[in-house]
Design an enzyme around this catalytic site. Structure first.
Site, short mmCIF file in Angstrom:
data_model
loop_
_atom_site.label_atom_id
_atom_site.label_comp_id
_atom_site.label_asym_id
_atom_site.label_seq_id
_atom_site.Cartn_x
_atom_site.Cartn_y
_atom_site.Cartn_z
N HIS A 129 0.88 -1.17 0.00
CA HIS A 129 0.00 0.00 0.00
C HIS A 129 0.92 1.22 0.00
CE1 HIS A 129 -2.76 3.00 1.74
NE2 HIS A 129 -3.75 2.19 1.45
N ASP A 206 3.34 -4.15 8.07
CA ASP A 206 2.08 -3.42 7.89
C ASP A 206 0.97 -4.46 8.04
OD1 ASP A 206 -0.24 -2.30 6.99
OD2 ASP A 206 0.54 -1.62 5.06
N GLN A 209 -4.34 -5.13 7.18
CA GLN A 209 -5.33 -6.05 6.63
C GLN A 209 -5.34 -7.38 7.36
OE1 GLN A 209 -7.56 -5.23 4.29
NE2 GLN A 209 -6.71 -3.20 3.90
N LYS A 232 -10.07 -0.04 10.76
CA LYS A 232 -10.32 -1.25 9.98
C LYS A 232 -10.63 -2.43 10.90
CE LYS A 232 -7.07 -0.27 6.12
NZ LYS A 232 -7.68 0.86 5.54
N CYS A 372 -4.81 2.43 -3.62
CA CYS A 372 -3.57 2.98 -3.06
C CYS A 372 -2.39 2.01 -3.22
CB CYS A 372 -3.73 3.39 -1.60
SG CYS A 372 -4.97 4.67 -1.38
#
Lengths: 416, 145
Positions: A129, A206, A209, A232, A372
Site C-alpha cells: 500500500h 504493515d 489487513q 479497519k 492505493c
C-alpha cells in the site's frame, strides 16, 4: 464459537439503515474501513460524557479516570497482539505509525543502532500500500540509501527466489505487508524474518489487513515493529497502533516533539521519556484509543480464529462464484491457503467505476480503483480493479447479492 | 435515482465507439491529466489555427463517464473559436456542479446534456470533467505560446 452474522449485525447500528431508496446495505468494503459496533460507539462517546480530561496531566479526578481508561485501552491492545503494554504506541493512524518509524529511523545518529547511512538498503515489496511504500522510498532518498523490493509473481505471491540478494548484507530495514489489500495474499513471514535477522535488518510489518481478521501474536511472528489502524478493526478513525519490541523502542529516537514525550527540558536541550510516552507527543486521541480498546475486546470475545474461518468460507464462495463467470478475471491467489478475505477482480468491457456504480444502485458497497497500490496495479497491467472484502457481519446472502449484481451489471451495460 | 439516468445510451454509445480517439501526429500542445483518486488518465492534442480549434484528439483509459465525456467534448469543440469553446466548457462545468438542478443548455452542449445525471453523483463529477479540465489547460498553454 461459530460466527453468527445475523446476531452480530444486531450490534452494528448501521445495518438498521437502508441505502439507495430502501435497499438492504451489503457492505463489502471492509478493506477500506469496518463498521462499528455499539460498544465502540458508546465507549468513545462515554469518554466524552463521563471521563473527559487530558490524560497524564493534572491531579484532578477526571484526569485520573481518563488516564486509567486510556491506559486500560493500551493494555487491551497489548494482550490482543501478544505484546506488553509499554510496547504499544497510540498514533492517529497506521500511516502515521509507519511515518513515525521512517522519520525516527531517518534521524538516528551514527552511534544509534537504527542509523541509516549512505548505501544502506531498505527492502519493501511490489504489493505495498502507498502507506508502506512512500515513507521508505522517501527515507531512502533523504538518507541516500537504496531501495530494493520483492516482485509479485503471476499467482499474486511474492517471488522469494532471490531472497539472498534482495535482503543482502547492506539491508537495514525490511518493510512489508502481512496481507495485500489488493490481492488478499498473506505473505510468508518466517522465511523473510529469518533472512532479515541473519543480516541484522529489522522487520516492519504493515498489519492493517491482517490484525482485524486473524489471530496475531507479535512474539510468534518474530518481527520487530507492527502497524495497524483502529478503524479497519471495528475501532474509531483517528487512532492507529505502532507496536515495537521493547529493546527496539528503547533505542528509537523520537519523531514528534512536544508535551508528554520529555524527561527534562531547558531552553537549549531536552531529554526524552521512555517508550511509549516518548512517541506520544501532545494530548493524544484519547476517546478514540478507548474506542479501539472496546473494539479489540469485541473481536476477542467473538474470537479471531472463528472470524477468520467465517471470512474464508465467504471468500471461497465468492471466488467460486466469480470463477464461474467467464468475463471475470480474479487478481490474487485462486485458493484459500495463505489468503485473506479480500478479492479483487475485473470484468471484461466494464470499467470498475461503472461496475461499482451499478452495484451501489443495488445497495452493494465495494471499492473500485487502484486501492492505493499503484505500482502493483501497473504490475498486474490494470488501471483499476473492483475489490470486495468481507468481515464478521457479512453472510452468504451478501456474496450472492454481489454475484447477482455482477451479472445484472453485465446486462445493464450491454444494452447500448 | 434511476441508474439509466446516469448511464444514458448516448454515453454508453460514445464509450463503445469513441470519437476523435487516437492522438494526432501534429499538435500545438499536448496535455496529460490524471485522476489520482482512481487512476483514470487522458492525453489530449490541441491545434489552433487562426484562433479556431482546428484539431483536437485524445487518448486515455478510464470509466465510461470519463471516456464518453472526452469523446463528446472533442466533437463539440472542433471548429469553434477560443471564445465559443470557453462558453461550452464553462456551461459543461456549471452543469456538473448543478447537483441535479439543471438539465443543461442543449443549444450549447448538444448531446453532452446527457451528462446532467452525473451531477447527482458527487464521486463521478471528476470523471466527467477529466477531459474538459485537460482541454482548459491546453487552451491556456496555446494562448501562452
Amino acid at each position: 464459537m461459530t460466527v453468527n452474522p445475523a446476531l452480530i449485525r444486531k450490534d452494528f447500528p448501521i445495518f438498521e439503515r437502508t441505502v439507495r431508496e430502501g435497499k438492504k446495505l451489503v457492505y463489502l468494503d471492509n478493506g477500506a474501513t469496518s463498521q462499528k459496533p455499539n460498544s465502540v460507539i458508546e465507549a468513545e462517546s462515554d469518554f466524552y460524557r463521563f471521563k473527559n480530561a487530558a490524560v497524564h496531566r493534572g491531579a484532578h479526578q477526571l484526569a485520573e479516570e481518563a488516564t486509567e481508561v486510556y491506559e486500560q485501552a493500551r493494555d487491551l491492545v497489548a494482550s490482543f497482539l501478544g505484546g506488553v503494554s509499554d510496547e504499544i504506541i497510540f498514533t492517529k493512524s497506521a500511516t502515521e505509525s509507519l511515518n513515525l518509524l521512517a522519520y525516527a529511523i531517518g534521524s538516528a545518529e551514527p552511534s544509534n543502532r537504527f542509523h541509516l547511512a549512505e548505501g544502506d538498503k531498505i527492502v519493501v515489496t511490489e504489493m505495498e500500500h502507498h502507506a508502506n511504500l512512500i515513507p521508505w522510498q522517501q527515507l531512502a532518498k533523504r538518507n541516500r540509501a537504496t531501495l530494493g523490493w520483492f516482485e509479485v509473481n503471476s499467482e499474486g505471491r511474492l517471488d522469494l527466489s532471490q531472497i539472498e540478494s534482495i535482503i543482502d548484507s547492506k539491508t537495514k530495514i525490511v518493510a512489508l505487508t502481512h496481507q495485500s489489500n489488493v490481492l488478499g495474499t498473506v505473505n510468508p513471514l518466517q522465511e523473510i524474518v529469518k533472512r532479515a535477522h541473519e543480516v541484522g535488518a529489522i522487520v516492519i510489518l504493515d498489519a492493517c489487513q491482517s490484525v482485524p481478521h486473524m489471530k496475531i501474536n507479535v512474539k510468534e511472528l518474530g518481527i520487530d515493529f507492527l502497524a495497524f489502524s483502529g478503524h479497519k478493526a471495528l475501532g474509531p478513525t483517528g487512532v492507529g497502533i505502532l507496536w515495537g519490541r521493547s529493546e527496539m523502542l528503547a533505542d528509537l529516537p523520537p519523531f514528534l516533539f512536544g508535551g508528554s514525550m520529555i524527561e527534562t527540558v531547558s531552553m537549549t536541550e531536552a531529554t526524552w521519556a521512555n517508550p511509549p510516552k516518548r512517541f506520544e507527543a501532545g494530548v493524544p486521541n484519547m476517546a478514540q484509543a478507548v474506542g479501539l480498546g472496546a473494539a479489540v475486546k469485541y473481536l476477542t470475545t467473538i474470537g479471531l480464529e472463528s472470524i477468520h474461518d467465517h471470512e474464508m468460507k465467504l471468500t471461497q464462495q465468492l471466488i467460486h462464484g466469480l470463477q464461474s463467470n467467464s468475463d471475470v478475471e480474479i487478481y490474487g491467489p485462486a485458493g484459500c491457503d495463505m489468503r485473506g478475505g479480500v478479492v479483487s477482480f475485473s470484468l471484461a468491457n466494464i470499467h470498475p467505476h461503472d461496475l461499482g456504480q451499478f452495484l451501489d444502485s443495488q445497495g452493494i458497497a465495494v471499492r473500485t480503483g487502484h486501492h492505493c497500490a499503484w505500482p502493483l496495479n501497473r504490475k498486474l497491467g490494470v488501471v483499476a480493479t473492483t475489490r470486495a472484502s468481507v468481515y464478521l457481519y457479512n453472510d452468504s446472502s451478501d456474496i450472492d447479492a454481489l454475484l447477482l449484481g455482477v451479472c445484472d451489471a453485465q446486462r445493464f451495460f450491454a444494452r447500448a | 435515482m434511476d441508474l439509466s439516468n446516469l448511464y444514458q445510451e448516448v454515453i454508453l454509445d460514445h464509450y463503445k465507439h469513441p470519437e476523435h480517439k487516437g492522438l494526432s501526429l501534429e499538435k500545438d500542445v499536448q496535455v496529460h491529466h490524471i485522476n489520482p483518486s482512481c487512476g483514470d488518465e487522458i492525453t489530449i492534442n490541441l491545434t489552433m489555427r487562426d484562433g479556431v480549434v482546428s484539431d483536437l484528439t485524445w487518448d486515455g483509459v478510464g470509466c465510461s463517464i470519463s471516456m464518453a465525456s472526452a469523446s463528446m467534448m472533442t466533437g463539440l469543440l472542433h471548429g469553434k473559436n477560443a471564445a465559443e469553446a470557453t462558453v461550452i466548457v464553462e456551461s459543461f462545468v456549471d452543469l456538473m456542479h448543478s447537483k441535479g438542478t439543471s438539465q443543461g443548455d442543449e443549444n450549447v452542449l448538444e448531446d453532452a446534456v446527457a451528462f446532467a445525471g452525473v451531477s447527482q453523483y458527487p464521486a463521478r463529477i471528476k470523471c466527467a470533467l477529466l477531459g474538459w479540465m485537460a482541454y482548459k489547460d491546453a487552451a491556456i498553454q496555446v494562448h501562452g505560446k
